[in-house]
Design a protein around this motif. Structure first.
Motif, PDB file in Angstrom:
ATOM      1  N   UNK A  67      50.488  -4.934  27.831  1.00  0.00           N
ATOM      2  CA  UNK A  67      49.412  -4.737  28.796  1.00  0.00           C
ATOM      3  C   UNK A  67      48.787  -3.354  28.678  1.00  0.00           C
ATOM      4  N   UNK A  68      49.585  -2.348  28.300  1.00  0.00           N
ATOM      5  CA  UNK A  68      49.042  -0.997  28.139  1.00  0.00           C
ATOM      6  C   UNK A  68      48.024  -0.964  27.003  1.00  0.00           C
ATOM      7  N   UNK A  69      48.348  -1.606  25.894  1.00  0.00           N
ATOM      8  CA  UNK A  69      47.431  -1.644  24.753  1.00  0.00           C
ATOM      9  C   UNK A  69      46.151  -2.393  25.101  1.00  0.00           C
ATOM     10  N   UNK A  70      46.280  -3.455  25.888  1.00  0.00           N
ATOM     11  CA  UNK A  70      45.098  -4.221  26.298  1.00  0.00           C
ATOM     12  C   UNK A  70      44.186  -3.374  27.183  1.00  0.00           C
ATOM     13  N   UNK A  71      44.784  -2.640  28.111  1.00  0.00           N
ATOM     14  CA  UNK A  71      43.969  -1.772  28.975  1.00  0.00           C
ATOM     15  C   UNK A  71      43.295  -0.678  28.140  1.00  0.00           C
ATOM     16  N   UNK A  72      44.015  -0.142  27.175  1.00  0.00           N
ATOM     17  CA  UNK A  72      43.430   0.901  26.328  1.00  0.00           C
ATOM     18  C   UNK A  72      42.238   0.365  25.550  1.00  0.00           C
ATOM     19  N   UNK A  73      42.339  -0.870  25.089  1.00  0.00           N
ATOM     20  CA  UNK A  73      41.229  -1.485  24.350  1.00  0.00           C
ATOM     21  C   UNK A  73      39.984  -1.547  25.238  1.00  0.00           C
ATOM     22  N   UNK A  74      40.184  -1.911  26.494  1.00  0.00           N
ATOM     23  CA  UNK A  74      39.056  -2.008  27.420  1.00  0.00           C
ATOM     24  C   UNK A  74      38.510  -0.640  27.788  1.00  0.00           C
ATOM     25  N   UNK A  75      39.393   0.351  27.947  1.00  0.00           N
ATOM     26  CA  UNK A  75      38.942   1.696  28.309  1.00  0.00           C
ATOM     27  C   UNK A  75      37.984   2.272  27.275  1.00  0.00           C
ATOM     28  N   UNK A  76      38.074   1.784  26.046  1.00  0.00           N
ATOM     29  CA  UNK A  76      37.206   2.290  24.983  1.00  0.00           C
ATOM     30  C   UNK A  76      35.762   1.831  25.142  1.00  0.00           C
ATOM     31  N   UNK A  77      35.530   0.811  25.996  1.00  0.00           N
ATOM     32  CA  UNK A  77      34.173   0.264  26.083  1.00  0.00           C
ATOM     33  C   UNK A  77      33.574   0.305  27.491  1.00  0.00           C
ATOM     34  N   UNK A  78      34.377   0.533  28.524  1.00  0.00           N
ATOM     35  CA  UNK A  78      33.820   0.497  29.883  1.00  0.00           C
ATOM     36  C   UNK A  78      32.908   1.694  30.127  1.00  0.00           C
ATOM     37  N   UNK A  79      31.957   1.503  31.044  1.00  0.00           N
ATOM     38  CA  UNK A  79      30.987   2.566  31.301  1.00  0.00           C
ATOM     39  C   UNK A  79      30.718   2.778  32.791  1.00  0.00           C
ATOM     40  N   UNK A  80      31.502   2.157  33.665  1.00  0.00           N
ATOM     41  CA  UNK A  80      31.272   2.292  35.093  1.00  0.00           C
ATOM     42  C   UNK A  80      31.672   3.651  35.628  1.00  0.00           C
ATOM     43  N   UNK A  81      31.107   4.027  36.758  1.00  0.00           N
ATOM     44  CA  UNK A  81      31.499   5.277  37.414  1.00  0.00           C
ATOM     45  C   UNK A  81      32.937   5.188  37.913  1.00  0.00           C
ATOM     46  N   UNK A  82      33.319   3.993  38.376  1.00  0.00           N
ATOM     47  CA  UNK A  82      34.687   3.747  38.829  1.00  0.00           C
ATOM     48  C   UNK A  82      35.263   2.567  38.063  1.00  0.00           C
ATOM     49  N   UNK A  83      36.567   2.653  37.773  1.00  0.00           N
ATOM     50  CA  UNK A  83      37.241   1.625  36.982  1.00  0.00           C
ATOM     51  C   UNK A  83      38.336   0.969  37.816  1.00  0.00           C
ATOM     52  N   UNK A  84      38.326  -0.354  37.830  1.00  0.00           N
ATOM     53  CA  UNK A  84      39.321  -1.152  38.543  1.00  0.00           C
ATOM     54  C   UNK A  84      40.232  -1.818  37.514  1.00  0.00           C
ATOM     55  N   UNK A  85      41.479  -2.017  37.888  1.00  0.00           N
ATOM     56  CA  UNK A  85      42.431  -2.735  37.041  1.00  0.00           C
ATOM     57  C   UNK A  85      42.942  -3.945  37.811  1.00  0.00           C
TER      58      UNK A  85
END
Length: 239
Positions: A67-85
């Protein structure tokens, strides 16, 4: 104000459509959801693709790398001011964004956290629910109950992929070392589904991971205290 939602998914076909529905109903037109399929062997990918909404982006990992690797993959592309998990088997509370927006508007925090409400999956038998006693509502810093400003995330860095459990606690510990503005509310932010196959209930190596997380947190806390003491001493000396 743009919001990004990260949802790792592994063999999530039974839950992911309901999960996405609970989020999409509350997002604005410029917000985004990034689903990271973590090498699912069921129909997760097909179910996500059936959700016809431009705000949903699907990324795929070739294998289940955690799950950590999956979140890292997404963090590379998100652009929102706030990030939800959010985990694929859980749901947003129906008034989550209303409660969150009022906190952000007033306090402009780096982190916002709310409460979690647990519920038993209808697939569980009564004899099974007795094995997983949990309070109905809880003030807990779980992935679904915490929202982080993207600028803070950039300072923290990526999730630790060496941890099989406790990776989010470790992430928040690293955040705390940066002394962010943290706003807390007693409003329920998300609904956590208990179905018996939850990662926290099935990970046989969780003890080793949590011991590592606790040791790291204590080391960071001591280091922060030393810095504060040194700064205090310097101010006294200069005066």
């Amino acid at each position: 104000m743009k919001h990004s939602v990260i949802i790792p998914a592994y063999n999530a076909a039974a839950y992911i459509e309901q999960c996405l529905g609970s989020v999409l109903s509350q997002l604005g037109p410029n917000d985004e959801i990034v689903v990271v399929d973590n090498g699912s062997t069921d129909t997760t990918v097909q179910v996500v693709r059936k959700v016809r909404d431009a705000r949903v982006q699907l990324l795929s990992q070739l294998s289940n790398s955690g799950i950590a690797a999956a979140r890292n993959r997404a963090l590379a592309v998100v652009s929102g001011d706030y990030v939800h998990f959010l985990d694929h088997d859980d749901l947003w509370a129906s008034d989550r964004m209303t409660a969150l927006s009022s906190v952000i508007e007033v306090q402009q925090p780096d982190i916002v956290s709310g409460w979690v409400e647990h519920f038993y999956c209808p697939t569980l038998k009564p004899t099974q629910t007795s094995q997983y006693y949990l309070p109905s509502k809880q003030a807990a810093s779980l992935p679904g109950s915490v929202v982080l400003r993207l600028e803070l995330i950039k300072q923290i860095g990526l999730f630790d992929t060496s941890l099989s459990s406790g990776e989010f606690i470790d992430y928040l510990s690293r955040a705390m070392a940066l002394q962010p503005r943290w706003a807390k509310t007693d409003r329920v932010f998300y609904l956590r589904r208990i179905h018996g196959a939850n990662h926290t209930l099935t990970d046989t190596t969780f003890e080793n991971s949590y011991i590592k997380v606790i040791r790291r947190h204590l080391a960071r806390t001591h280091a922060l205290k030393r810095r504060e003491d040194q700064n205090h001493f310097s101010r006294i000396h200069e005066s």
